[in-house]
Design a protein around this motif. Structure first.
Motif, PDB file in Angstrom:
ATOM      1  N   LEU A 167       0.836  -1.190   0.000  1.00  0.00           N
ATOM      2  CA  LEU A 167       0.000   0.000   0.000  1.00  0.00           C
ATOM      3  C   LEU A 167       0.871   1.240   0.000  1.00  0.00           C
ATOM      4  O   LEU A 167       2.049   1.178   0.365  1.00  0.00           O
ATOM      5  N   ARG A 293      -1.619  -7.858   1.100  1.00  0.00           N
ATOM      6  CA  ARG A 293      -2.296  -6.866   0.254  1.00  0.00           C
ATOM      7  C   ARG A 293      -3.746  -6.666   0.681  1.00  0.00           C
ATOM      8  O   ARG A 293      -4.250  -5.544   0.707  1.00  0.00           O
ATOM      9  N   ALA A 294      -4.429  -7.781   0.986  1.00  0.00           N
ATOM     10  CA  ALA A 294      -5.813  -7.667   1.441  1.00  0.00           C
ATOM     11  C   ALA A 294      -5.913  -6.887   2.737  1.00  0.00           C
ATOM     12  O   ALA A 294      -6.808  -6.049   2.929  1.00  0.00           O
ATOM     13  N   GLU A 297      -5.542  -3.197   2.020  1.00  0.00           N
ATOM     14  CA  GLU A 297      -6.724  -2.556   1.453  1.00  0.00           C
ATOM     15  C   GLU A 297      -7.673  -2.027   2.520  1.00  0.00           C
ATOM     16  O   GLU A 297      -8.449  -1.120   2.271  1.00  0.00           O
ATOM     17  N   GLY A 298      -7.626  -2.624   3.703  1.00  0.00           N
ATOM     18  CA  GLY A 298      -8.519  -2.202   4.766  1.00  0.00           C
ATOM     19  C   GLY A 298      -7.950  -1.135   5.670  1.00  0.00           C
ATOM     20  O   GLY A 298      -8.586  -0.759   6.664  1.00  0.00           O
ATOM     21  N   HIS A 300      -7.031   2.249   4.963  1.00  0.00           N
ATOM     22  CA  HIS A 300      -7.457   3.643   4.809  1.00  0.00           C
ATOM     23  C   HIS A 300      -8.974   3.741   4.737  1.00  0.00           C
ATOM     24  O   HIS A 300      -9.614   2.931   4.107  1.00  0.00           O
TER      25      HIS A 300
END
Length: 300
Positions: A167, A293-294, A297-298, A300
């Motif tokens: 990220l 990666r997953a 994604e959570g 922000h």
């Protein structure tokens, strides 16, 4: 026939430069390292270690065999990767590290997902600063390391490593609620020329980035306090002891009495994961990257 575990011990000695360092890297005792080396010397019929003050050094024969050991172990890792890839199963052991805020912000979600989705995989994790994490991957002590660099200060990576982005983490300035700039929509770093900074430890990558960035704006920073953890820095800000850079990753819940204000020139740090190229085909590596990666994604 050369014993693979003894070659691994010799390789660790060559990389760490000491018996104690090799023992730490291999998670064994120093006596176990010494015993393995004594057995290896008997197997090859040559002296591989020599006294060097209170420590030891590799002899010419030791350095020669250590060079071969590094290549042999790399080939073994490639073979294991290919076998895992052919089998297609996420199994075995995975050792990974992350810098503190990534360990706080990513590991709980990512590691819980790996445990739920791949019960045959055993994961061991630890907190390490980016440089130490990269070194651990290069040495083979770690399979993966979550590291970072900044938009204006990339971190060089050694050859033989692969990386994947997790990220982009925006950073703001954290200040006490009563600070003169607390009600601003955005600020510039040059406006904090007279403020006391709370930063990371001397020599740490993020500290060096902050000093570099402030000085590039003509600001000679006043460093009052140092703390490795974002939450410790924010607690000091809440107490009125200074200001700090506060990336989003790992900072929640925000300490009471602290305001964060975006910078006019958007500041981001790039969070990514690195691993050795010779392990690139391992399904467990791919599964861990996807889980990280997953989790990213959570954020922000």
């Amino acid at each position: 026939m050369l014993n693979l575990e003894r070659l691994r011990t010799l390789d660790a000695l060559a990389r760490h430069g000491s018996v104690s360092g090799a023992a730490d890297g291999l998670h064994v005792t120093t006596s176990a390292v010494s015993q393995q080396m004594s057995k290896l010397e008997r197997e090859v019929g040559q002296q591989l270690l020599a006294k060097n003050g209170r420590g030891v050094r590799l002899t010419d024969a030791g350095r020669l065999l250590a060079d071969h050991a590094a290549r042999i172990l790399s080939q073994v890792e490639l073979a294991q990767s290919d076998l895992e890839a052919q089998r297609g199963q996420v199994v075995g052991e995975l050792r990974l590290s992350a810098f503190p805020t990534a360990a706080r912000g990513l590991f709980p979600t990512a590691l819980a997902a790996l445990r739920a989705d791949h019960p045959g995989l055993r994961v061991r994790s630890c907190e390490l600063e980016p440089e130490a994490g990269v070194a651990g991957v290069v040495r083979g002590d770690l399979d993966l390391a979550v590291v970072l660099d900044w938009y204006n200060k990339p971190m060089p990576l050694p050859d033989g490593l692969v990386k994947a982005s997790i990220l982009d983490d925006p950073a703001e300035v954290a200040m006490p609620v009563g600070h003169r700039l607390a009600d601003r929509a955005e600020v510039d770093l040059a406006e904090f020329a007279e403020d006391e900074w709370i930063t990371w430890g001397e020599g740490e990558f993020c500290h060096e980035w902050l000093m570099f960035t402030l000085r590039s704006k003509g600001v000679e920073p006043h460093v009052g306090h140092r703390a490795a953890e974002t939450h410790t820095q924010l607690s000091m800000v809440a107490a009125g002891l200074g200001v700090c850079i506060a990336p989003v990753l790992g900072r929640r819940p925000m300490a009471e009495g602290v305001v964060t204000v975006p910078l006019r020139q958007r500041v981001r740090r790039h969070v990514y994961v690195v691993w050795r190229a010779d392990a690139d085909r391992r399904p467990s590596i791919r599964a861990a990257v996807e889980a990280l990666r997953a989790a990213g994604e959570g954020v922000h």
